[in-house]
Design a protein around this motif. Sequence first.
Motif, PDB file in Angstrom:
ATOM      1  N   VAL A   1       0.804  -1.210   0.000  1.00 36.10           N
ATOM      2  CA  VAL A   1       0.000   0.000   0.000  1.00 36.10           C
ATOM      3  C   VAL A   1       0.845   1.273   0.000  1.00 36.10           C
ATOM      4  CG1 VAL A   1      -0.265   0.204   2.518  1.00 36.10           C
ATOM      5  CG2 VAL A   1      -2.105   0.968   1.002  1.00 36.10           C
ATOM      6  N   HIS A   2       2.038   1.215   0.563  1.00 29.92           N
ATOM      7  CA  HIS A   2       2.895   2.401   0.642  1.00 29.92           C
ATOM      8  C   HIS A   2       3.939   2.447  -0.471  1.00 29.92           C
ATOM      9  CE1 HIS A   2       4.933  -0.878   2.586  1.00 29.92           C
ATOM     10  NE2 HIS A   2       6.053  -0.204   2.681  1.00 29.92           N
ATOM     11  N   GLU A   3       3.793   1.574  -1.490  1.00 32.16           N
ATOM     12  CA  GLU A   3       4.668   1.525  -2.647  1.00 32.16           C
ATOM     13  C   GLU A   3       6.139   1.363  -2.248  1.00 32.16           C
ATOM     14  OE1 GLU A   3       3.188   3.822  -6.202  1.00 32.16           O
ATOM     15  OE2 GLU A   3       2.458   5.154  -4.613  1.00 32.16           O
ATOM     16  N   PRO A   4       6.477   0.225  -1.644  1.00 28.68           N
ATOM     17  CA  PRO A   4       7.833  -0.002  -1.153  1.00 28.68           C
ATOM     18  C   PRO A   4       8.840  -0.194  -2.286  1.00 28.68           C
ATOM     19  CG  PRO A   4       6.554  -2.012  -0.985  1.00 28.68           C
ATOM     20  CD  PRO A   4       5.594  -0.935  -1.393  1.00 28.68           C
ATOM     21  N   GLU A   5      10.104   0.006  -1.957  1.00 30.29           N
ATOM     22  CA  GLU A   5      11.186  -0.238  -2.908  1.00 30.29           C
ATOM     23  C   GLU A   5      11.542  -1.718  -2.996  1.00 30.29           C
ATOM     24  OE1 GLU A   5      14.624   2.326  -2.307  1.00 30.29           O
ATOM     25  OE2 GLU A   5      13.341   3.682  -1.157  1.00 30.29           O
ATOM     26  N   VAL A   6      11.420  -2.423  -1.875  1.00 30.48           N
ATOM     27  CA  VAL A   6      11.743  -3.851  -1.798  1.00 30.48           C
ATOM     28  C   VAL A   6      10.561  -4.564  -1.162  1.00 30.48           C
ATOM     29  CG1 VAL A   6      13.355  -5.599  -0.962  1.00 30.48           C
ATOM     30  CG2 VAL A   6      14.198  -3.299  -1.529  1.00 30.48           C
ATOM     31  N   LEU A   7      10.122  -5.632  -1.798  1.00 28.58           N
ATOM     32  CA  LEU A   7       8.941  -6.373  -1.355  1.00 28.58           C
ATOM     33  C   LEU A   7       9.355  -7.805  -1.015  1.00 28.58           C
ATOM     34  CD1 LEU A   7       5.840  -6.110  -1.039  1.00 28.58           C
ATOM     35  CD2 LEU A   7       5.633  -6.751  -3.455  1.00 28.58           C
ATOM     36  N   PHE A   8       9.153  -8.186   0.236  1.00 30.33           N
ATOM     37  CA  PHE A   8       9.454  -9.539   0.704  1.00 30.33           C
ATOM     38  C   PHE A   8       8.154 -10.330   0.763  1.00 30.33           C
ATOM     39  CE2 PHE A   8      12.910  -6.985   2.329  1.00 30.33           C
ATOM     40  CZ  PHE A   8      14.039  -7.798   2.177  1.00 30.33           C
ATOM     41  N   LEU A   9       8.103 -11.432   0.024  1.00 36.38           N
ATOM     42  CA  LEU A   9       6.885 -12.236  -0.056  1.00 36.38           C
ATOM     43  C   LEU A   9       7.198 -13.675   0.339  1.00 36.38           C
ATOM     44  CD1 LEU A   9       5.495 -10.966  -3.491  1.00 36.38           C
ATOM     45  CD2 LEU A   9       4.980 -10.096  -1.197  1.00 36.38           C
ATOM     46  N   ASP A  10       6.502 -14.170   1.346  1.00 36.12           N
ATOM     47  CA  ASP A  10       6.687 -15.541   1.818  1.00 36.12           C
ATOM     48  C   ASP A  10       5.434 -16.338   1.473  1.00 36.12           C
ATOM     49  OD1 ASP A  10       7.489 -17.842   3.080  1.00 36.12           O
ATOM     50  OD2 ASP A  10       7.819 -16.930   5.044  1.00 36.12           O
ATOM     51  N   GLU A  11       5.546 -17.194   0.474  1.00 39.82           N
ATOM     52  CA  GLU A  11       4.423 -18.013  -0.020  1.00 39.82           C
ATOM     53  C   GLU A  11       3.210 -17.158  -0.392  1.00 39.82           C
ATOM     54  OE1 GLU A  11       4.778 -20.986  -0.802  1.00 39.82           O
ATOM     55  OE2 GLU A  11       6.473 -21.724   0.377  1.00 39.82           O
ATOM     56  N   PRO A  12       3.372 -16.199  -1.313  1.00 34.60           N
ATOM     57  CA  PRO A  12       2.269 -15.275  -1.614  1.00 34.60           C
ATOM     58  C   PRO A  12       1.082 -15.904  -2.329  1.00 34.60           C
ATOM     59  CG  PRO A  12       4.061 -14.955  -3.165  1.00 34.60           C
ATOM     60  CD  PRO A  12       4.572 -15.894  -2.105  1.00 34.60           C
ATOM     61  N   THR A  13       1.265 -17.065  -2.974  1.00 30.13           N
ATOM     62  CA  THR A  13       0.139 -17.695  -3.667  1.00 30.13           C
ATOM     63  C   THR A  13      -0.479 -18.830  -2.869  1.00 30.13           C
ATOM     64  OG1 THR A  13       1.644 -19.160  -4.879  1.00 30.13           O
ATOM     65  CG2 THR A  13       1.034 -17.089  -5.948  1.00 30.13           C
ATOM     66  N   ALA A  14      -0.037 -19.016  -1.625  1.00 30.37           N
ATOM     67  CA  ALA A  14      -0.588 -20.094  -0.794  1.00 30.37           C
ATOM     68  C   ALA A  14      -2.075 -19.863  -0.547  1.00 30.37           C
ATOM     69  CB  ALA A  14       0.152 -20.159   0.534  1.00 30.37           C
ATOM     70  N   GLY A  15      -2.874 -20.900  -0.768  1.00 32.45           N
ATOM     71  CA  GLY A  15      -4.299 -20.830  -0.491  1.00 32.45           C
ATOM     72  C   GLY A  15      -5.122 -20.126  -1.547  1.00 32.45           C
ATOM     73  N   LEU A  16      -4.505 -19.731  -2.656  1.00 30.40           N
ATOM     74  CA  LEU A  16      -5.232 -18.994  -3.683  1.00 30.40           C
ATOM     75  C   LEU A  16      -5.712 -19.926  -4.790  1.00 30.40           C
ATOM     76  CD1 LEU A  16      -3.006 -15.803  -4.138  1.00 30.40           C
ATOM     77  CD2 LEU A  16      -4.909 -16.183  -2.555  1.00 30.40           C
ATOM     78  N   ASP A  17      -6.890 -19.617  -5.331  1.00 34.02           N
ATOM     79  CA  ASP A  17      -7.358 -20.362  -6.499  1.00 34.02           C
ATOM     80  C   ASP A  17      -6.561 -19.890  -7.714  1.00 34.02           C
ATOM     81  OD1 ASP A  17      -8.629 -18.050  -7.764  1.00 34.02           O
ATOM     82  OD2 ASP A  17     -10.224 -18.276  -6.287  1.00 34.02           O
ATOM     83  N   PRO A  18      -6.629 -20.617  -8.833  1.00 33.22           N
ATOM     84  CA  PRO A  18      -5.798 -20.269  -9.985  1.00 33.22           C
ATOM     85  C   PRO A  18      -5.972 -18.838 -10.483  1.00 33.22           C
ATOM     86  CG  PRO A  18      -6.679 -22.472 -10.253  1.00 33.22           C
ATOM     87  CD  PRO A  18      -7.333 -21.897  -9.033  1.00 33.22           C
ATOM     88  N   ARG A  19      -7.197 -18.317 -10.466  1.00 33.81           N
ATOM     89  CA  ARG A  19      -7.417 -16.947 -10.941  1.00 33.81           C
ATOM     90  C   ARG A  19      -6.722 -15.937 -10.023  1.00 33.81           C
ATOM     91  NH1 ARG A  19     -10.840 -14.884 -14.515  1.00 33.81           N
ATOM     92  NH2 ARG A  19     -12.010 -16.846 -14.604  1.00 33.81           N
ATOM     93  N   ALA A  20      -6.875 -16.138  -8.704  1.00 34.61           N
ATOM     94  CA  ALA A  20      -6.242 -15.222  -7.760  1.00 34.61           C
ATOM     95  C   ALA A  20      -4.719 -15.350  -7.809  1.00 34.61           C
ATOM     96  CB  ALA A  20      -6.747 -15.506  -6.341  1.00 34.61           C
ATOM     97  N   ALA A  21      -4.232 -16.576  -7.973  1.00 33.80           N
ATOM     98  CA  ALA A  21      -2.788 -16.771  -8.076  1.00 33.80           C
ATOM     99  C   ALA A  21      -2.238 -16.052  -9.303  1.00 33.80           C
ATOM    100  CB  ALA A  21      -2.457 -18.265  -8.138  1.00 33.80           C
ATOM    101  N   ARG A  22      -2.982 -16.075 -10.402  1.00 33.96           N
ATOM    102  CA  ARG A  22      -2.554 -15.360 -11.606  1.00 33.96           C
ATOM    103  C   ARG A  22      -2.503 -13.861 -11.341  1.00 33.96           C
ATOM    104  NH1 ARG A  22       0.830 -15.062 -14.883  1.00 33.96           N
ATOM    105  NH2 ARG A  22       0.540 -17.320 -15.159  1.00 33.96           N
ATOM    106  N   THR A  23      -3.462 -13.323 -10.605  1.00 35.55           N
ATOM    107  CA  THR A  23      -3.434 -11.902 -10.270  1.00 35.55           C
ATOM    108  C   THR A  23      -2.174 -11.562  -9.482  1.00 35.55           C
ATOM    109  OG1 THR A  23      -5.851 -11.762 -10.231  1.00 35.55           O
ATOM    110  CG2 THR A  23      -4.643 -10.044  -9.070  1.00 35.55           C
ATOM    111  N   VAL A  24      -1.829 -12.410  -8.507  1.00 38.09           N
ATOM    112  CA  VAL A  24      -0.626 -12.174  -7.712  1.00 38.09           C
ATOM    113  C   VAL A  24       0.608 -12.218  -8.600  1.00 38.09           C
ATOM    114  CG1 VAL A  24       0.844 -13.116  -5.887  1.00 38.09           C
ATOM    115  CG2 VAL A  24      -1.624 -13.001  -5.558  1.00 38.09           C
ATOM    116  N   LYS A  25       0.693 -13.205  -9.473  1.00 40.95           N
ATOM    117  CA  LYS A  25       1.868 -13.315 -10.351  1.00 40.95           C
ATOM    118  C   LYS A  25       1.960 -12.126 -11.299  1.00 40.95           C
ATOM    119  CE  LYS A  25       0.845 -17.645 -11.469  1.00 40.95           C
ATOM    120  NZ  LYS A  25       0.949 -18.994 -12.108  1.00 40.95           N
ATOM    121  N   ASP A  26       0.833 -11.703 -11.835  1.00 37.92           N
ATOM    122  CA  ASP A  26       0.847 -10.529 -12.715  1.00 37.92           C
ATOM    123  C   ASP A  26       1.273  -9.275 -11.944  1.00 37.92           C
ATOM    124  OD1 ASP A  26       0.006 -12.080 -14.830  1.00 37.92           O
ATOM    125  OD2 ASP A  26      -2.092 -11.430 -14.731  1.00 37.92           O
TER     126      ASP A  26
END
Length: 250
Positions: free
Chosen positions: A149-174
């Motif tokens: 939300v604060h537009e960071p310079e470095v983004l740390f993501l730990d299992e960001p697609t865990a629990g997501l359906d394929p459509r939501a996982a695609r949104t995260v990857k995009d």
Amino acid sequence: MSDTPAIATDSLRKEYGTAVAVRDLDLTVSHGEVFGFLGPNGAGKTSTIRMLTTLQEPTSGTATVAGESIQRRERVTPRIGYLPEEPPVYPELTGRENLQYVAGLRGVAADDRIETLLERFGLAEAANRAVAGYSKGMKQKLGLIGAMVHEPEVLFLDEPTAGLDPRAARTVKDTIADVSERGVTVFLSTHILPVVEELGDRVGVLQDGQLVAEGPPEDLGSRLGEDADLEDVFLNVTRSRASVGTVGEQ
């Protein structure tokens, strides 16, 4: 853009009593890279991320994130976003209230950005509902929005697609691809290797707290053979140590 790496560690080490979770880690990640951080359970990934995000102090060694020493938490935290494996959300608040609270902690006015991200992740209709009624996937998406939300310079993501359906996982990857194109560095820890193969500019494989392989996914695969993929690389570089007891993630 500065020549200083987005992330750099020098002999970074984390001990818990007599157990060593991270062993003298030397790592460099460039600005705008998507760096896939891989390893079996207990390899030390979470301990590494917690040090880089200033949540834990190293036992020894040094590191910089966004050009700032991790010893200077007040200078690092405004420049990073972090989505842990368990999203930090407040169940009694609505989705929108959660994000407004996070934005307030960050000291940013982000109402327009919040609305844009709620729409992007398909949470606009649920934004005024209490998070207690959200599914795991909805909480995961809300946590990711909060990290961005604060537009960071470095983004740390730990299992960001865990629990997501394929459509939501695609949104995260995009979204990961989009922020990387805009110069944001993404430090991506996941067990879902196809995500790293698709998005990762470089990969580091951690085993017993040590970096045992590093490089572009396609280069690592080619060293094993024409048809080798990232799964083959992962299994190959961790196989020799698989029978050795590992330190539990801390």
